[in-house]
Write a protein that holds these residues in place. Sequence first.
Motif, PDB file in Angstrom:
ATOM      1  N   ARG A  83       0.874  -1.172   0.000  1.00 43.94           N
ATOM      2  CA  ARG A  83       0.000   0.000   0.000  1.00 43.94           C
ATOM      3  C   ARG A  83       0.913   1.224   0.000  1.00 43.94           C
ATOM      4  O   ARG A  83       1.862   1.293   0.768  1.00 43.94           O
ATOM      5  CB  ARG A  83      -0.911   0.022   1.224  1.00 43.94           C
ATOM      6  N   VAL A  84       0.614   2.178  -0.905  1.00 42.45           N
ATOM      7  CA  VAL A  84       1.463   3.360  -1.042  1.00 42.45           C
ATOM      8  C   VAL A  84       0.595   4.614  -0.990  1.00 42.45           C
ATOM      9  O   VAL A  84      -0.400   4.709  -1.712  1.00 42.45           O
ATOM     10  CB  VAL A  84       2.265   3.333  -2.359  1.00 42.45           C
ATOM     11  N   ARG A  85       1.012   5.551  -0.147  1.00 45.19           N
ATOM     12  CA  ARG A  85       0.359   6.852  -0.082  1.00 45.19           C
ATOM     13  C   ARG A  85       1.253   7.867  -0.794  1.00 45.19           C
ATOM     14  O   ARG A  85       2.435   7.984  -0.487  1.00 45.19           O
ATOM     15  CB  ARG A  85       0.169   7.303   1.361  1.00 45.19           C
ATOM     16  N   PHE A  86       0.683   8.598  -1.736  1.00 47.05           N
ATOM     17  CA  PHE A  86       1.342   9.712  -2.408  1.00 47.05           C
ATOM     18  C   PHE A  86       0.739  10.978  -1.807  1.00 47.05           C
ATOM     19  O   PHE A  86      -0.479  11.122  -1.778  1.00 47.05           O
ATOM     20  CB  PHE A  86       1.087   9.662  -3.914  1.00 47.05           C
ATOM     21  N   VAL A  87       1.591  11.900  -1.343  1.00 46.14           N
ATOM     22  CA  VAL A  87       1.074  13.065  -0.633  1.00 46.14           C
ATOM     23  C   VAL A  87       1.957  14.288  -0.902  1.00 46.14           C
ATOM     24  O   VAL A  87       3.139  14.151  -1.212  1.00 46.14           O
ATOM     25  CB  VAL A  87       0.971  12.775   0.895  1.00 46.14           C
ATOM     26  N   THR A  88       1.349  15.472  -0.814  1.00 50.09           N
ATOM     27  CA  THR A  88       2.085  16.726  -0.962  1.00 50.09           C
ATOM     28  C   THR A  88       1.527  17.760   0.004  1.00 50.09           C
ATOM     29  O   THR A  88       0.373  17.659   0.434  1.00 50.09           O
ATOM     30  CB  THR A  88       2.004  17.283  -2.392  1.00 50.09           C
ATOM     31  N   ASN A  89       2.349  18.733   0.340  1.00 45.37           N
ATOM     32  CA  ASN A  89       1.862  19.891   1.091  1.00 45.37           C
ATOM     33  C   ASN A  89       1.783  21.111   0.179  1.00 45.37           C
ATOM     34  O   ASN A  89       1.513  22.214   0.636  1.00 45.37           O
ATOM     35  CB  ASN A  89       2.757  20.182   2.301  1.00 45.37           C
ATOM     36  N   ASP A  90       2.000  20.910  -1.110  1.00 44.88           N
ATOM     37  CA  ASP A  90       2.029  21.996  -2.086  1.00 44.88           C
ATOM     38  C   ASP A  90       0.610  22.476  -2.395  1.00 44.88           C
ATOM     39  O   ASP A  90      -0.276  21.666  -2.652  1.00 44.88           O
ATOM     40  CB  ASP A  90       2.711  21.519  -3.369  1.00 44.88           C
ATOM     41  N   THR A  91       0.411  23.788  -2.415  1.00 38.66           N
ATOM     42  CA  THR A  91      -0.902  24.337  -2.739  1.00 38.66           C
ATOM     43  C   THR A  91      -1.098  24.498  -4.245  1.00 38.66           C
ATOM     44  O   THR A  91      -2.194  24.824  -4.689  1.00 38.66           O
ATOM     45  CB  THR A  91      -1.121  25.697  -2.040  1.00 38.66           C
ATOM     46  N   ASN A  92      -0.043  24.267  -5.033  1.00 33.94           N
ATOM     47  CA  ASN A  92      -0.173  24.212  -6.484  1.00 33.94           C
ATOM     48  C   ASN A  92      -0.419  22.755  -6.889  1.00 33.94           C
ATOM     49  O   ASN A  92      -0.211  21.837  -6.114  1.00 33.94           O
ATOM     50  CB  ASN A  92       1.102  24.726  -7.171  1.00 33.94           C
ATOM     51  N   TYR A 114      -2.959   0.376  -3.949  1.00 28.69           N
ATOM     52  CA  TYR A 114      -2.234  -0.892  -3.958  1.00 28.69           C
ATOM     53  C   TYR A 114      -1.301  -0.850  -5.164  1.00 28.69           C
ATOM     54  O   TYR A 114      -1.716  -0.487  -6.268  1.00 28.69           O
ATOM     55  CB  TYR A 114      -3.194  -2.081  -4.102  1.00 28.69           C
ATOM     56  N   VAL A 115      -0.037  -1.210  -4.951  1.00 26.22           N
ATOM     57  CA  VAL A 115       0.969  -1.179  -6.011  1.00 26.22           C
ATOM     58  C   VAL A 115       1.741  -2.484  -5.971  1.00 26.22           C
ATOM     59  O   VAL A 115       2.044  -3.004  -4.892  1.00 26.22           O
ATOM     60  CB  VAL A 115       1.950   0.014  -5.805  1.00 26.22           C
ATOM     61  N   GLU A 116       2.054  -3.032  -7.146  1.00 27.98           N
ATOM     62  CA  GLU A 116       2.843  -4.264  -7.212  1.00 27.98           C
ATOM     63  C   GLU A 116       4.197  -4.074  -6.546  1.00 27.98           C
ATOM     64  O   GLU A 116       4.863  -3.061  -6.755  1.00 27.98           O
ATOM     65  CB  GLU A 116       3.056  -4.692  -8.659  1.00 27.98           C
ATOM     66  N   SER A 117       4.601  -5.056  -5.749  1.00 25.71           N
ATOM     67  CA  SER A 117       5.893  -5.012  -5.060  1.00 25.71           C
ATOM     68  C   SER A 117       6.961  -5.682  -5.892  1.00 25.71           C
ATOM     69  O   SER A 117       6.667  -6.487  -6.781  1.00 25.71           O
ATOM     70  CB  SER A 117       5.789  -5.730  -3.714  1.00 25.71           C
ATOM     71  N   ASN A 118       8.223  -5.369  -5.574  1.00 24.80           N
ATOM     72  CA  ASN A 118       9.381  -5.994  -6.216  1.00 24.80           C
ATOM     73  C   ASN A 118       9.323  -5.926  -7.740  1.00 24.80           C
ATOM     74  O   ASN A 118       9.742  -6.845  -8.436  1.00 24.80           O
ATOM     75  CB  ASN A 118       9.522  -7.461  -5.782  1.00 24.80           C
ATOM     76  N   LYS A 119       8.787  -4.838  -8.268  1.00 22.37           N
ATOM     77  CA  LYS A 119       8.691  -4.665  -9.714  1.00 22.37           C
ATOM     78  C   LYS A 119       9.203  -3.286 -10.080  1.00 22.37           C
ATOM     79  O   LYS A 119       8.872  -2.296  -9.417  1.00 22.37           O
ATOM     80  CB  LYS A 119       7.239  -4.807 -10.171  1.00 22.37           C
ATOM     81  N   GLU A 120      10.020  -3.218 -11.130  1.00 28.79           N
ATOM     82  CA  GLU A 120      10.509  -1.919 -11.571  1.00 28.79           C
ATOM     83  C   GLU A 120       9.362  -1.135 -12.190  1.00 28.79           C
ATOM     84  O   GLU A 120       8.714  -1.577 -13.131  1.00 28.79           O
ATOM     85  CB  GLU A 120      11.641  -2.068 -12.583  1.00 28.79           C
ATOM     86  N   ARG A 121       9.088   0.012 -11.607  1.00 35.69           N
ATOM     87  CA  ARG A 121       8.044   0.905 -12.108  1.00 35.69           C
ATOM     88  C   ARG A 121       8.560   2.318 -11.881  1.00 35.69           C
ATOM     89  O   ARG A 121       8.848   2.707 -10.756  1.00 35.69           O
ATOM     90  CB  ARG A 121       6.742   0.663 -11.353  1.00 35.69           C
ATOM     91  N   ILE A 122       8.684   3.068 -12.967  1.00 26.75           N
ATOM     92  CA  ILE A 122       9.229   4.419 -12.899  1.00 26.75           C
ATOM     93  C   ILE A 122       8.086   5.423 -12.863  1.00 26.75           C
ATOM     94  O   ILE A 122       7.166   5.363 -13.684  1.00 26.75           O
ATOM     95  CB  ILE A 122      10.138   4.726 -14.118  1.00 26.75           C
TER      96      ILE A 122
END
Length: 190
Positions: A34-43, A93-101
């Motif tokens: 499980r991955v959380r993507f987060v920012t404090n940017d107001t833009n 949910y994101v696949e583990s142990n896999k190259e993803r750019i």
Amino acid sequence: MKLVKYISAFGCSLTVVGCASINYIEPTTGEISRVRFVTNDTNRVTVNLYETADCKKDSIWMTLRNGPLIDPSPKSLNMPLSNYHKNSFKEFYVESNKERIIVIWGFSSLDMSASLRCGVPVNLSFLKPNRDYELFYEYGAYGCSVSVSELVSSSESPPKKQSITVLKNAQNDVSSSCMAEFSREKFNIN
């Protein structure tokens, strides 16, 4: 005639910004994190997902903003320690142990005619199965960065963030073909 051009350009920008802010199909089986993507940017902040290892084809995975968004599409997996504005984070949910750019891009307007963008490339191959992670994007006066943390919890102690690394916009742990793609001019509407 000039007014029509401005109205057309404005309508186009509303169309692009107003699109749903998630473009990703989550895995349902196999090794996942499980991955959380987060920012404090107001833009506006976008996360671009590259489909191939040479980064030739990308799409905007999600849009984040610490503030209002048109059609924000909130996305939460009820991960611990998510005390953020509802538009400033998304959990997947994101696949583990896999190259993803991915590249997390932030935008800063200088005035009505110019803006700056700052991106941090991230290879998600570090993800281990059945763990929770947070990627926190910041755009400051000296560039941008992504703080990568694992969210650790146990029955004996409350959840906490354990720092793994801080990635900078000058990061070059991806291939040279990817770096060339990241530097390529793209049409972005702020």
